[in-house]
Scaffold this motif. Sequence first.
Motif, PDB file in Angstrom:
ATOM      1  N   ALA A 175       0.825  -1.276  -0.048  1.00  0.00           N
ATOM      2  CA  ALA A 175      -0.126  -0.058  -0.063  1.00  0.00           C
ATOM      3  C   ALA A 175       1.017   1.062   0.124  1.00  0.00           C
ATOM      4  O   ALA A 175       0.258   2.371   0.103  1.00  0.00           O
ATOM      5  CB  ALA A 175      -0.927   0.135   1.240  1.00  0.00           C
ATOM      6  N   GLY A 176       2.288   1.020   0.190  1.00  0.00           N
ATOM      7  CA  GLY A 176       3.083   2.343   0.091  1.00  0.00           C
ATOM      8  C   GLY A 176       3.679   2.648   1.456  1.00  0.00           C
ATOM      9  O   GLY A 176       4.432   3.734   1.578  1.00  0.00           O
ATOM     10  N   MET A 177       3.392   1.828   2.296  1.00  0.00           N
ATOM     11  CA  MET A 177       3.959   2.101   3.761  1.00  0.00           C
ATOM     12  C   MET A 177       5.458   1.747   3.545  1.00  0.00           C
ATOM     13  O   MET A 177       5.939   0.656   3.173  1.00  0.00           O
ATOM     14  CB  MET A 177       3.293   1.371   4.808  1.00  0.00           C
ATOM     15  N   ARG A 178       6.343   2.774   4.314  1.00  0.00           N
ATOM     16  CA  ARG A 178       7.802   2.494   4.312  1.00  0.00           C
ATOM     17  C   ARG A 178       8.365   1.511   5.470  1.00  0.00           C
ATOM     18  O   ARG A 178       9.480   0.908   5.740  1.00  0.00           O
ATOM     19  CB  ARG A 178       8.479   3.617   4.321  1.00  0.00           C
ATOM     20  N   GLY A 179       7.427   1.651   6.472  1.00  0.00           N
ATOM     21  CA  GLY A 179       8.177   1.089   7.922  1.00  0.00           C
ATOM     22  C   GLY A 179       6.750   0.175   8.362  1.00  0.00           C
ATOM     23  O   GLY A 179       5.537   0.601   7.973  1.00  0.00           O
ATOM     24  N   PHE A 180       7.055  -0.577   9.378  1.00  0.00           N
ATOM     25  CA  PHE A 180       6.087  -1.555   9.898  1.00  0.00           C
ATOM     26  C   PHE A 180       6.437  -1.911  11.425  1.00  0.00           C
ATOM     27  O   PHE A 180       7.555  -2.178  11.600  1.00  0.00           O
ATOM     28  CB  PHE A 180       5.752  -2.726   9.106  1.00  0.00           C
ATOM     29  N   LEU A 181       5.471  -1.435  12.160  1.00  0.00           N
ATOM     30  CA  LEU A 181       5.591  -1.608  13.537  1.00  0.00           C
ATOM     31  C   LEU A 181       4.572  -2.323  14.314  1.00  0.00           C
ATOM     32  O   LEU A 181       3.297  -2.053  13.922  1.00  0.00           O
ATOM     33  CB  LEU A 181       5.978  -0.370  14.434  1.00  0.00           C
ATOM     34  N   ARG A 182       4.574  -3.462  15.288  1.00  0.00           N
ATOM     35  CA  ARG A 182       3.723  -4.138  15.839  1.00  0.00           C
ATOM     36  C   ARG A 182       3.438  -3.544  17.250  1.00  0.00           C
ATOM     37  O   ARG A 182       4.535  -3.216  17.619  1.00  0.00           O
ATOM     38  CB  ARG A 182       3.942  -5.499  15.833  1.00  0.00           C
TER      39      ARG A 182
END
Length: 146
Positions: free
Chosen positions: A116-123
């Motif tokens: 979707a274009g997100m550059r980072g991911f945090l849970r």
Amino acid sequence: LPAVRAEDVSSPAAFVPARARAAACILVVEDDETVADVVLGLLRAQGHTVLHAAQALSALTQLQQAPVDLVLMDLDLPGLDGFELARLLSSQGRDLPVIALTARADPQAEPMARAAGMRGFLRKPGTGEMLAAAIDAVFPAPMMPS
């Protein structure tokens, strides 16, 4: 997100990102008020200016009213979800770094967020150090004086 003891927040040095970059203006798009309060507090302790939107349409309004360097976004928002909001921002030609901040545990969440274009991911739950590392990862390293 874990609760932060008052004495931990009083020492901003504990939350300073590894890179010596300027503070950013960060929009946090999070519908859970408790989570939003914790994330906003952690980011402010790092010296960032922080804005909050509880849903996607409010986020779009804030993005038109204030210069923002970065968006931290929940994936499961009421109405327009985080995936659609990220795609919409990209379709508008905004080159704005977006980092997903989610409680989703499914293995498809991160690839979907990146698609979707997100550059980072945090849970969630996250810590100040995790936020700082994710923010550092989406900004280029600062120029070192010669």
